[in-house]
Design a protein around this motif. Structure first.
Motif, PDB file in Angstrom:
ATOM      1  N   GLN B  94       0.845  -1.195   0.000  1.00  0.00           N
ATOM      2  CA  GLN B  94       0.000   0.000   0.000  1.00  0.00           C
ATOM      3  C   GLN B  94       0.881   1.246   0.000  1.00  0.00           C
ATOM      4  OE1 GLN B  94      -1.845  -1.510   3.611  1.00  0.00           O
ATOM      5  NE2 GLN B  94      -3.814  -1.045   2.690  1.00  0.00           N
ATOM      6  N   SER B  95       1.544   1.485  -1.121  1.00  0.00           N
ATOM      7  CA  SER B  95       2.514   2.575  -1.129  1.00  0.00           C
ATOM      8  C   SER B  95       1.840   3.937  -0.970  1.00  0.00           C
ATOM      9  CB  SER B  95       3.346   2.530  -2.418  1.00  0.00           C
ATOM     10  OG  SER B  95       2.487   2.339  -3.521  1.00  0.00           O
ATOM     11  N   LYS B  96       0.534   4.008  -1.225  1.00  0.00           N
ATOM     12  CA  LYS B  96      -0.165   5.287  -1.046  1.00  0.00           C
ATOM     13  C   LYS B  96      -0.142   5.710   0.426  1.00  0.00           C
ATOM     14  CE  LYS B  96      -3.482   5.675  -4.799  1.00  0.00           C
ATOM     15  NZ  LYS B  96      -4.856   5.334  -5.180  1.00  0.00           N
ATOM     16  N   LYS B  97      -0.229   4.706   1.285  1.00  0.00           N
ATOM     17  CA  LYS B  97      -0.262   5.004   2.719  1.00  0.00           C
ATOM     18  C   LYS B  97       1.025   5.677   3.188  1.00  0.00           C
ATOM     19  CE  LYS B  97      -2.471   2.277   6.056  1.00  0.00           C
ATOM     20  NZ  LYS B  97      -2.546   0.956   6.704  1.00  0.00           N
ATOM     21  N   ILE B  99       2.718   8.106   2.189  1.00  0.00           N
ATOM     22  CA  ILE B  99       2.742   9.571   2.274  1.00  0.00           C
ATOM     23  C   ILE B  99       2.174  10.032   3.625  1.00  0.00           C
ATOM     24  CG2 ILE B  99       1.909  11.703   1.205  1.00  0.00           C
ATOM     25  CD1 ILE B  99       1.700   9.985  -1.418  1.00  0.00           C
TER      26      ILE B  99
END
Lengths: 382, 352
Positions: B94-97, B99
């Motif tokens: 979950q690379s969005k998390k 940030i």
């Protein structure tokens, strides 16, 4: 398991190595954390300023913290004696710890110089206390100075607000006996805790007795709270504090509410104001210069000076002892003890030491002055 | 003790009452925080008092113009939390998390440190200093939950308690390191004084009492009217049920610790002008809040608040009558309360 054994062997070797050297080992125990930290930290800092060679021998200081805890202090002194084979002990910061260490130091026949205040550390002289010396003035000397100042300025009734611990109780006992002898009437006696957030109750009760003067017996910044509350409630009589507050943090916290307050203190507090003829002035100024060079201007406190004085005693005794025996031996420790007991007219930051077989403090009235707080600084009362 | 005819006249009683209510207001805030933390997370939050000391001493350091060392603790906690959460986010893809994780745990503390370094801390208005002190200390609450309690959230109450003791000891040690052994006082919010009959009431006393009341009302509204408040209440009532309804236990825990840290730090800021605060003052204040929370059975907010005022009054009056035994009297109060509680309440097995 194998790793453990290797580790143990390494540690054992390390200790064997320290013991094998012929240096002088000084064991130091200070209360650098816990309730007495404000006393212990400047003491600990002071040992870094002490000489590293005395009488041509290298001196190792092994400094341990007892966290203001008696059990830890005893554990530390045992460690210093059995593992580090120290030749002399300096410590501890507070009275309960120093008292508990007497048994151990006497059993190991190692001289000990305490930096705690109570007279019970060196009195009454007996087989165990033969090995024990101390540098701070006795409370009795300080309370006599207060009572003298009170009676001289016409005070007839006095109330007492003190710590609800050994410090406050000790002061109350000392002060009561001197005051009664001088016909000073004690009209109130209240206690508070170091960590109290309010002393309104105690202050109201004390003020309801309308005393001419009030003595607050606390150490460090906590002693400011009763004084601030007294001023807030409109008390206008004389206020006295003990030498336990003699550091600059107290002035900072107490601010203008402490203007005019009297206290007895070691001469080091007002060293610059002493007349040049006073033999204490030179060692006191020397200590202040050394400490402030390392820790910044205004950082010096009288507590650190007790450690400095212990260092001066040790420095004076070591050359004498070296004439008789090699460091690390029982003979050297006994010679150290004899040399300490033989010290005469040694000027130090807090006074002039004159040791004798019955007096292991050796201070006279030159070890205290009355000081008044004026414009946020300490002023010597002539 | 010297005994003379000490008369407790009306004025003295009033003064003691005022003193007791002021202290009681602070104990009430801490008691509420303790009840809240226990209800939602089952943690008996012993370090609650440390937030009082950290809040007050951070403010004092700001006012002396120094960069408070607590900000580095915040940075350190943020870095560890970012590593943990970032690692977990990467693993689950979950690379969005990332940030969000980096923003809260790295950018915020570092940005705050940069802001503090840039500002002339000594000269900015007191309100700004107070807000900065809160901005430093309050985020430590959720970070503490993330680092210490979240990994063991399912553990027994006893284990959580032991961990709390460890956190408390650690924070006191850090406090000595950050602030030194001597006490600090801050200037009062206002120098106003009001004469009410024979009483001279200082502005700061009113600040304490009104701020406490306002905070209690705000907490009430938060729990009754907002979705997050309702989520916390649901978690407090039934942890498993709340989870089934989609309330994240870790979010509830962080939110609770945020509130607890806020209440603690604000209490510290409020009382710093009245009394001298030391690095280890918090424990005793927190303990008295704890006595009040026990009176409320660690469950009832109103009884805990009333209990806190009782503790404050008892303390004020016993300091007048028997100052040497003040703490003994206050802490002995807990024995009859516990007896009465164990006799009247039905014993409920904890479901663990």
């Amino acid at each position: 398991m194998k790793l453990n054994n290797t580790l143990l062997a390494a540690i054992g070797l390390a200790f064997a190595a320290t013991a094998a050297q012929a240096d002088i080992n000084v064991g130091v125990i200070v209360s650098a954390t816990g309730p007495a930290a404000s006393l212990g930290i400047p003491e600990k800092n002071t040992f870094a300023l002490m000489p590293t060679t005395i009488g041509g021998e290298k001196v190792n200081y092994i400094i341990l913290d007892d966290a203001s805890d008696t059990t830890t202090a005893v554990k530390n002194i045992r460690k210093l004696i059995t593992e580090n084979k120290v030749d002399v002990i300096i410590g501890s910061t507070i009275t309960p710890n120093s008292l508990a260490m007497i048994d151990v130091t006497a059993e190991a026949q190692t001289p000990m110089i305490s930096m705690a205040a109570s007279a019970r550390i060196v009195e009454p002289m007996d087989d165990k206390r033969r090995w024990v010396f101390k540098t701070p003035q006795n409370d009795a000397q300080m309370s006599t100075a207060i009572v003298e100042h009170m009676t001289n300025s016409g005070v007839k009734t006095v109330a007492f607000i003190g710590f609800a611990d050994a410090y406050g109780e000790g002061w109350y006992e000392q002060f009561k006996s001197v005051a009664e002898a001088r016909k000073l009437q004690i009209v109130g006696s209240e206690r508070f805790n170091r960590n109290d957030t309010s002393v309104t109750g105690q202050v109201l009760k004390v003020m309801s007795t309308r005393p001419d003067a009030i003595l607050i017996a606390g150490s460090g910044t906590p002693a400011a709270l009763p004084q601030k509350t007294l001023k807030e409630r409109g008390y206008t009589g004389k206020l006295y504090q003990t030498h336990g507050v003699a550091n600059n943090d107290f002035l900072r916290v107490c601010g203008k509410d402490c203007e005019g307050t009297f206290l007895p203190a070691g001469p080091v507090l007002v060293a610059a104001q002493l007349p040049d003829s006073n033999p204490v002035k030179k060692p006191a100024l020397e200590y202040i210069a050394k400490y402030e060079a390392a820790h910044g201007k205004g950082s010096v406190s009288t507590f650190g000076a007790h450690a400095w004085d212990a260092g001066l005693l040790m420095t004076a005794a070591i050359p004498e002892a070296l004439k008789k025996a090699k460091p690390g031996s029982a003979e050297f420790r006994a010679a150290m003890r004899d040399a300490l007991e033989g010290i005469k007219e040694l000027p130090a930051a807090h006074g002039i030491f004159n040791m004798s077989p019955t007096d292991h403090l050796g201070f006279d009235q030159r070890a205290r002055v009355m000081v008044q707080i004026q414009n946020g600084t300490w002023k010597l009362v002539q | 003790m010297v005994r003379r005819g000490f008369v407790m006249d009306f004025q003295i009683a009033l003064l003691l009452g005022q003193d007791g209510i002021t202290n009681g207001a602070i104990y009430a805030l801490l008691a509420l925080a303790l009840v809240l933390v226990f209800a939602v997370t089952r943690v008996i939050f012993i370090p609650q008092g440390e937030f009082v000391a950290f809040g007050a001493l951070t403010l004092a350091m700001l006012q002396s113009g120094a960069l408070p060392a607590t900000v580095w603790l915040l940075v350190g906690m943020g870095v560890v939390a970012a590593l943990l959460d970032g690692g977990a986010a990467l693993k689950s893809g979950q690379s969005k998390k990332l940030i969000g994780v980096a923003g809260w745990n790295l950018a915020y503390p570092l940005g705050l440190a940069a802001l503090l370094a840039a500002l002339p801390l000594k000269d900015i208005p007191m309100l700004a200093q107070v807000l900065l002190a809160l901005a430093i200390v309050v985020p430590m609450g959720p970070l503490m939950y993330r680092l210490v309690y979240q990994p063991i959230a399912a553990a027994s109450v006893l284990i959580l308690l032991i961990v709390s003791v460890a956190v408390h000891v650690g924070m006191v040690g850090l406090g000595l390191l950050f602030f030194g052994a001597e006490g600090q006082r801050t200037p009062p919010f206002s120098d106003a004084r009001f004469e009410v009959g024979p009483l001279l009431v200082s502005g700061q006393t009113l600040w304490v009492i009104f701020a406490s009341l306002a905070l209690i009302v705000a907490l009430y509204l938060f729990f009754e009217r907002t979705i997050y408040g309702k989520a916390l209440r649901a978690t407090a009532i039934n942890r498993v049920g709340a989870r089934l309804m989609g309330i994240s236990p870790s979010l509830a825990g962080k939110l609770t610790f945020l509130l607890a840290a806020f209440i603690g730090a604000l209490s510290g800021v409020l009382i710093a002008p009245i009394t001298t605060i030391y690095y280890d003052t918090g424990f005793l204040i927190g303990l008295k809040g704890f006595v009040a929370a026990i009176i409320g059975g660690l469950a009832s907010y109103p009884i805990a608040a009333i209990g806190a005022v009782m503790v404050g009054l008892l303390e004020a009056f016993s300091s007048f009558w028997a100052s040497a035994y003040k703490e003994v009297i206050v802490f002995t109060l807990i024995i009859p309360v516990l007896l009465w509680r164990s006799l009247t309440s039905r014993h409920v097995e904890e479901d663990e």
